[in-house]
Scaffold this active site. Structure first.
Site, PDB file in Angstrom:
ATOM      1  N   SER A  45      23.368  33.891 -37.666  1.00  0.00           N
ATOM      2  CA  SER A  45      22.412  33.583 -36.603  1.00  0.00           C
ATOM      3  C   SER A  45      23.142  33.573 -35.277  1.00  0.00           C
ATOM      4  O   SER A  45      24.335  33.228 -35.206  1.00  0.00           O
ATOM      5  CB  SER A  45      21.775  32.210 -36.842  1.00  0.00           C
ATOM      6  OG  SER A  45      21.036  31.794 -35.700  1.00  0.00           O
ATOM      7  N   TYR A  79      23.050  23.167 -38.396  1.00  0.00           N
ATOM      8  CA  TYR A  79      22.821  24.586 -38.666  1.00  0.00           C
ATOM      9  C   TYR A  79      23.722  25.437 -37.775  1.00  0.00           C
ATOM     10  O   TYR A  79      24.326  26.423 -38.226  1.00  0.00           O
ATOM     11  CB  TYR A  79      21.345  24.918 -38.419  1.00  0.00           C
ATOM     12  CG  TYR A  79      20.959  26.341 -38.725  1.00  0.00           C
ATOM     13  CD1 TYR A  79      20.757  26.752 -40.036  1.00  0.00           C
ATOM     14  CD2 TYR A  79      20.781  27.268 -37.702  1.00  0.00           C
ATOM     15  CE1 TYR A  79      20.393  28.060 -40.325  1.00  0.00           C
ATOM     16  CE2 TYR A  79      20.416  28.572 -37.986  1.00  0.00           C
ATOM     17  CZ  TYR A  79      20.222  28.969 -39.287  1.00  0.00           C
ATOM     18  OH  TYR A  79      19.859  30.261 -39.572  1.00  0.00           O
TER      19      TYR A  79
END
Length: 254
Positions: free
Chosen positions: A151, A164
């Site tokens: 990501s 995350y």
């Protein structure tokens, strides 16, 4: 060994974690259409066998689905043994499993120790454990590819929550280290999307997508197939690439 581009993946076996998810399945469709035999690893999915069977198989591939949990190493080892017994090889490993939940960066109390541990286990440790389980077959292939679905959160510091962010940043750096450690038999690359049309982040609907699209240079958020296309390119045309990230975000990180 040769890193020349190829147009087909006939005879190759691709293992895809999170294979029933939006990105994982879109990737399986693309790789299967080029002749690869796909194995969908999934944690839960009563329709897994049917979805595997529905993948393109014009070249006689027998796609399968295996239940495995990336945070349970014995289940990964069992899955690797099953792939070895059924197919004898693994040439491509796509790590697209994981989960998250929204927590504002400033809300430190909401990011509890338990949630941090859960997110790091699912989005970092589980990916490493999967690579560890399949590394022997990838090295035996001599032309292995590990594509970690990461990501832009890993390098922008902005994501669904800070745990995350940390998991993806760690995955990118460890992926670079593994690219050196496993070379030249195995390439390791992070594929880093921005916001993607899927149900990956709970509670994000059309309003969120519209807001993200309006502030993205290319005017929309990503589709699962955008990410899948990057994995396909790594497996076919972008074969002299390892130890880096491919950003697929429409310029969102700018």
């Amino acid at each position: 060994m040769s890193f020349d581009p190829v147009s087909r993946l006939d005879g190759k076996v691709a293992v895809i974690t999170g294979g029933l998810g939006a990105i994982g399945y879109a990737t399986a469709v693309r790789l299967a259409a080029l002749g690869a035999t796909c194995v969908l690893l999934h944690r839960k999915g009563d329709d897994a066998a049917a979805r595997a069977a529905a993948l393109p198989s014009a070249h006689g591939q027998r796609h399968t689905a295996i239940r495995a949990d990336i945070v349970d190493t014995p289940s990964l080892q069992a899955a690797a043994a099953e792939v070895k017994a059924a197919h004898g090889r693994c040439d491509i490993l796509v790590n697209s499993a994981g989960h998250t939940q929204p927590v504002a960066a400033a809300d430190l109390d909401a990011l509890t120790d338990e949630l941090i541990d859960d997110l790091l286990r699912a989005n970092f440790r589980g990916v490493f454990a999967t690579i560890r389980a399949f590394a022997p077959m990838l090295k035996e292939s001599g032309d292995g590819l590990v594509a970690n679905i990461s990501s832009i959160a890993g390098f922008t510091g902005v994501g669904s929550n800070l745990a995350y962010v940390a998991a993806k940043a760690g995955l990118d750096v460890v992926g670079d280290a593994l690219a050196k450690a496993l070379a030249p038999a195995v390439r390791v690359v992070s594929v880093s999307p921005g916001a993607v049309e899927s149900g990956f982040v709970p509670g994000r609907g059309a309003e969120f997508a519209g807001k993200m699209a309006s502030t993205t240079p290319l005017g929309r958020i990503g589709k699962p197939d955008d990410v899948a296309a990057a994995v396909e390119a790594l497996a076919t045309t972008m074969r002299f690439v390892t130890g880096t990230r491919i950003v697929v975000d429409g310029g969102r990180h700018l």
